[in-house]
Design a protein around this motif. Structure first.
Motif, PDB file in Angstrom:
ATOM      1  N   ILE A  71      -3.387   1.917  -8.848  1.00 46.81           N
ATOM      2  CA  ILE A  71      -2.319   2.943  -8.900  1.00 46.81           C
ATOM      3  C   ILE A  71      -2.127   3.817  -7.727  1.00 46.81           C
ATOM      4  O   ILE A  71      -3.209   3.889  -6.848  1.00 46.81           O
ATOM      5  CB  ILE A  71      -2.450   3.789 -10.255  1.00 46.81           C
ATOM      6  CG1 ILE A  71      -3.970   4.350 -10.324  1.00 46.81           C
ATOM      7  CG2 ILE A  71      -2.129   3.240 -11.612  1.00 46.81           C
ATOM      8  CD1 ILE A  71      -4.249   5.152 -11.373  1.00 46.81           C
ATOM      9  N   ALA A  72      -1.194   4.422  -7.346  1.00 48.09           N
ATOM     10  CA  ALA A  72      -0.932   5.531  -6.479  1.00 48.09           C
ATOM     11  C   ALA A  72      -0.864   6.707  -7.206  1.00 48.09           C
ATOM     12  O   ALA A  72      -0.307   6.853  -8.213  1.00 48.09           O
ATOM     13  CB  ALA A  72       0.331   5.159  -5.598  1.00 48.09           C
ATOM     14  N   ILE A  73      -1.895   7.590  -6.897  1.00 42.43           N
ATOM     15  CA  ILE A  73      -1.993   9.083  -7.315  1.00 42.43           C
ATOM     16  C   ILE A  73      -1.206  10.175  -6.231  1.00 42.43           C
ATOM     17  O   ILE A  73      -1.829  10.006  -5.115  1.00 42.43           O
ATOM     18  CB  ILE A  73      -3.292   9.352  -7.688  1.00 42.43           C
ATOM     19  CG1 ILE A  73      -3.937   8.623  -8.621  1.00 42.43           C
ATOM     20  CG2 ILE A  73      -3.244  10.902  -8.445  1.00 42.43           C
ATOM     21  CD1 ILE A  73      -5.354   8.896  -9.057  1.00 42.43           C
ATOM     22  N   GLU A  74      -0.154  10.881  -6.669  1.00 39.77           N
ATOM     23  CA  GLU A  74       0.509  11.533  -5.660  1.00 39.77           C
ATOM     24  C   GLU A  74       0.992  13.012  -6.238  1.00 39.77           C
ATOM     25  O   GLU A  74       1.933  13.063  -6.174  1.00 39.77           O
ATOM     26  CB  GLU A  74       1.387  10.714  -5.060  1.00 39.77           C
ATOM     27  CG  GLU A  74       2.305  10.069  -5.916  1.00 39.77           C
ATOM     28  CD  GLU A  74       3.695   9.250  -5.162  1.00 39.77           C
ATOM     29  OE1 GLU A  74       4.265   9.822  -4.123  1.00 39.77           O
ATOM     30  OE2 GLU A  74       3.997   8.304  -5.464  1.00 39.77           O
ATOM     31  N   PRO A  75      -0.105  13.876  -6.170  1.00 40.06           N
ATOM     32  CA  PRO A  75       0.428  15.066  -6.625  1.00 40.06           C
ATOM     33  C   PRO A  75       1.355  15.864  -5.537  1.00 40.06           C
ATOM     34  O   PRO A  75       1.093  15.730  -4.332  1.00 40.06           O
ATOM     35  CB  PRO A  75      -0.904  15.994  -6.590  1.00 40.06           C
ATOM     36  CG  PRO A  75      -1.964  15.198  -5.993  1.00 40.06           C
ATOM     37  CD  PRO A  75      -1.654  13.819  -5.803  1.00 40.06           C
ATOM     38  N   TRP A 123       0.235  14.907  -1.387  1.00 39.94           N
ATOM     39  CA  TRP A 123      -1.067  13.911  -0.942  1.00 39.94           C
ATOM     40  C   TRP A 123      -1.094  12.700  -1.679  1.00 39.94           C
ATOM     41  O   TRP A 123      -0.895  12.901  -3.030  1.00 39.94           O
ATOM     42  CB  TRP A 123      -2.268  14.745  -0.862  1.00 39.94           C
ATOM     43  CG  TRP A 123      -2.655  15.485   0.278  1.00 39.94           C
ATOM     44  CD1 TRP A 123      -1.902  17.030   0.290  1.00 39.94           C
ATOM     45  CD2 TRP A 123      -3.316  15.381   1.544  1.00 39.94           C
ATOM     46  NE1 TRP A 123      -2.434  17.436   1.406  1.00 39.94           N
ATOM     47  CE2 TRP A 123      -3.114  16.614   2.097  1.00 39.94           C
ATOM     48  CE3 TRP A 123      -3.748  14.448   2.119  1.00 39.94           C
ATOM     49  CZ2 TRP A 123      -3.648  16.736   3.487  1.00 39.94           C
ATOM     50  CZ3 TRP A 123      -4.480  14.330   3.410  1.00 39.94           C
ATOM     51  CH2 TRP A 123      -4.323  15.605   4.059  1.00 39.94           C
ATOM     52  N   GLU A 124      -1.540  11.683  -1.382  1.00 35.94           N
ATOM     53  CA  GLU A 124      -1.566  10.493  -1.973  1.00 35.94           C
ATOM     54  C   GLU A 124      -2.464   9.400  -1.451  1.00 35.94           C
ATOM     55  O   GLU A 124      -2.607   9.105  -0.384  1.00 35.94           O
ATOM     56  CB  GLU A 124       0.053   9.758  -1.930  1.00 35.94           C
ATOM     57  CG  GLU A 124       0.051   8.505  -2.691  1.00 35.94           C
ATOM     58  CD  GLU A 124       1.563   7.851  -2.674  1.00 35.94           C
ATOM     59  OE1 GLU A 124       2.173   8.144  -1.615  1.00 35.94           O
ATOM     60  OE2 GLU A 124       1.800   7.199  -3.560  1.00 35.94           O
ATOM     61  N   HIS A 125      -3.150   8.631  -2.527  1.00 35.77           N
ATOM     62  CA  HIS A 125      -3.935   7.617  -2.197  1.00 35.77           C
ATOM     63  C   HIS A 125      -3.645   6.293  -3.045  1.00 35.77           C
ATOM     64  O   HIS A 125      -3.164   6.658  -4.205  1.00 35.77           O
ATOM     65  CB  HIS A 125      -5.235   7.949  -2.504  1.00 35.77           C
ATOM     66  CG  HIS A 125      -6.153   8.726  -1.262  1.00 35.77           C
ATOM     67  ND1 HIS A 125      -5.963   8.075   0.006  1.00 35.77           N
ATOM     68  CD2 HIS A 125      -6.805   9.629  -1.152  1.00 35.77           C
ATOM     69  CE1 HIS A 125      -6.938   8.902   0.778  1.00 35.77           C
ATOM     70  NE2 HIS A 125      -7.267   9.823   0.015  1.00 35.77           N
ATOM     71  N   SER A 151       0.894  -1.027  -0.008  1.00 42.14           N
ATOM     72  CA  SER A 151      -0.030   0.053   0.011  1.00 42.14           C
ATOM     73  C   SER A 151       0.907   1.183  -0.085  1.00 42.14           C
ATOM     74  O   SER A 151       2.059   1.224   0.603  1.00 42.14           O
ATOM     75  CB  SER A 151      -0.715  -0.173   1.507  1.00 42.14           C
ATOM     76  OG  SER A 151      -0.027  -0.264   2.173  1.00 42.14           O
ATOM     77  N   ASP A 152       0.307   2.467  -0.444  1.00 43.80           N
ATOM     78  CA  ASP A 152       1.284   3.650  -0.480  1.00 43.80           C
ATOM     79  C   ASP A 152       0.101   4.852  -0.096  1.00 43.80           C
ATOM     80  O   ASP A 152      -0.815   5.060  -0.635  1.00 43.80           O
ATOM     81  CB  ASP A 152       1.706   3.678  -1.865  1.00 43.80           C
ATOM     82  CG  ASP A 152       2.887   4.610  -1.800  1.00 43.80           C
ATOM     83  OD1 ASP A 152       2.911   5.467  -0.936  1.00 43.80           O
ATOM     84  OD2 ASP A 152       3.327   4.940  -3.013  1.00 43.80           O
ATOM     85  N   GLN A 153       0.477   5.677   0.754  1.00 43.90           N
ATOM     86  CA  GLN A 153      -0.163   6.863   1.161  1.00 43.90           C
ATOM     87  C   GLN A 153       0.527   7.887   1.555  1.00 43.90           C
ATOM     88  O   GLN A 153       1.597   7.783   2.215  1.00 43.90           O
ATOM     89  CB  GLN A 153      -1.358   6.349   2.219  1.00 43.90           C
ATOM     90  CG  GLN A 153      -2.318   7.595   2.518  1.00 43.90           C
ATOM     91  CD  GLN A 153      -3.589   7.097   3.267  1.00 43.90           C
ATOM     92  OE1 GLN A 153      -3.637   6.012   3.701  1.00 43.90           O
ATOM     93  NE2 GLN A 153      -4.741   8.031   3.304  1.00 43.90           N
ATOM     94  N   GLY A 199       3.276   9.750  -9.782  1.00 45.10           N
ATOM     95  CA  GLY A 199       2.701   8.530  -9.057  1.00 45.10           C
ATOM     96  C   GLY A 199       2.927   7.243 -10.024  1.00 45.10           C
ATOM     97  O   GLY A 199       3.797   7.327 -10.955  1.00 45.10           O
ATOM     98  N   HIS A 200       2.302   5.985  -9.558  1.00 44.84           N
ATOM     99  CA  HIS A 200       2.974   4.814 -10.120  1.00 44.84           C
ATOM    100  C   HIS A 200       1.853   3.557  -9.885  1.00 44.84           C
ATOM    101  O   HIS A 200       0.968   3.659  -8.695  1.00 44.84           O
ATOM    102  CB  HIS A 200       4.223   4.499  -9.619  1.00 44.84           C
ATOM    103  CG  HIS A 200       4.168   4.604  -7.890  1.00 44.84           C
ATOM    104  ND1 HIS A 200       3.793   3.545  -7.163  1.00 44.84           N
ATOM    105  CD2 HIS A 200       4.240   5.912  -7.188  1.00 44.84           C
ATOM    106  CE1 HIS A 200       3.620   3.953  -5.722  1.00 44.84           C
ATOM    107  NE2 HIS A 200       4.061   5.086  -5.900  1.00 44.84           N
ATOM    108  N   GLY A 201       1.987   2.499 -10.668  1.00 42.72           N
ATOM    109  CA  GLY A 201       1.252   1.407 -10.193  1.00 42.72           C
ATOM    110  C   GLY A 201       1.994   0.720  -8.951  1.00 42.72           C
ATOM    111  O   GLY A 201       3.285   1.067  -8.447  1.00 42.72           O
TER     112      GLY A 201
HETATM  113 MG    MG Z   1       4.036   6.656  -4.171  1.00 46.13          MG
END
Ligand code: MG
Ligand code: MG
Length: 253
Positions: A201-205, A234-236, A108-110, A171-173
């Motif tokens: 995916i992780a979206i992370e502006p 921020w990332e989800h 996981s990634d946040q 961001g990334h898979g």
């Molecule tokens: Mg990430």
């Protein structure tokens, strides 16, 4: 190559994401003046171990210079990949916390950015806009849509607010490893595959008060704004299904 996940595999990633968000809920109130970032890192490391996971970021990267901590803590002009240290948090800091958990092989990634006590209006505004950039990026995720819709949504909102978008990091898979294909940029460039069922995916502006240009410090990890101005992050982690999209990590209040 994009590795799509089965629903069963997404269930595993979801468990990892729920654990990570539970960690953030307990961690956020600890980010107060006087605590050092290495103390926060030790707390995170112990929490993850007690919960039965592994800190996914510890040891990541180049074998000669692996990331030495369980969480990235990036303060003010630091964008990402800040290394925990004896530095004390002070009132007014804008503190980005980025963490990942490996739970039974599912990653996981946040990331969240915490405003410590009385931050400047500039810092508060940047943080609010960055969080909204993430929400707009998530809203652009639809089964069958193109990946760069995310970058258009993120960058248009950031630029409309006069901010710079970090384009050298993306961001990334995610799910089987900390970084997988596809690359998920915040400014439109590069490959533009369709988002299909099984994509995680992780979206992370990463949004800067000034320009989107960044530098890396001598520790070869810490990314800072080139102009020394503030940055927020921020990332989800998000999963795409045949007919819907699910944000697997929880929104932290
Ligand atoms: Mg990430
Ligand atoms: Mg992250």
């Amino acid at each position: 190559m994009i590795r799509l996940k089965t629903e069963e595999q997404i269930a595993g990633i979801r468990r990892s994401c729920k654990m990570l968000s539970a960690l953030f809920c307990e961690l956020k109130p600890l980010v107060k003046p006087g605590i050092t970032t290495i103390e926060l890192d030790r707390w995170v490391h112990n929490w993850i171990q007690k919960a039965g996971g592994k800190p996914a970021f510890l040891g990541q990267g180049d074998r000669k210079n692996p990331f030495p901590a369980s969480i990235c803590i990036s303060i003010n002009e630091q964008v990402i990949h800040g290394i925990p240290s004896k530095r004390k948090i002070v009132s007014g800091d804008l503190v980005s916390l980025d963490c990942g958990i490996d739970l039974d092989g599912f990653i996981s990634d946040q990331a969240i950015t915490v405003e410590v006590e009385n931050v400047s209006d500039e810092a508060h505004q940047l943080n609010s806009v960055t969080r909204e950039c993430l929400e707009r990026g998530i809203a652009a995720v639809k089964p069958g849509a193109r990946l760069l819709h995310i970058a258009h949504a993120v960058s248009e909102y950031a630029h409309a607010n006069g901010y710079g978008v970090v384009y050298q990091y993306c961001g990334h898979g995610v799910g089987f490893a900390v970084h997988e294909d596809p690359t998920v940029p915040n400014e439109p460039h590069g490959a533009n595959p369709r988002m299909s069922a099984g994509l995680v995916i992780a979206i992370e502006p990463m949004i800067n008060a000034g320009t989107g240009d960044v530098d890396v410090l001598d520790d070869k990890w810490t990314v800072v704004t080139a102009d020394g101005r503030l940055s927020a992050h921020w990332e989800h982690t998000i999963a795409v299904f045949k007919d819907h999209v699910e944000v697997l990590t929880e929104r932290i209040v």
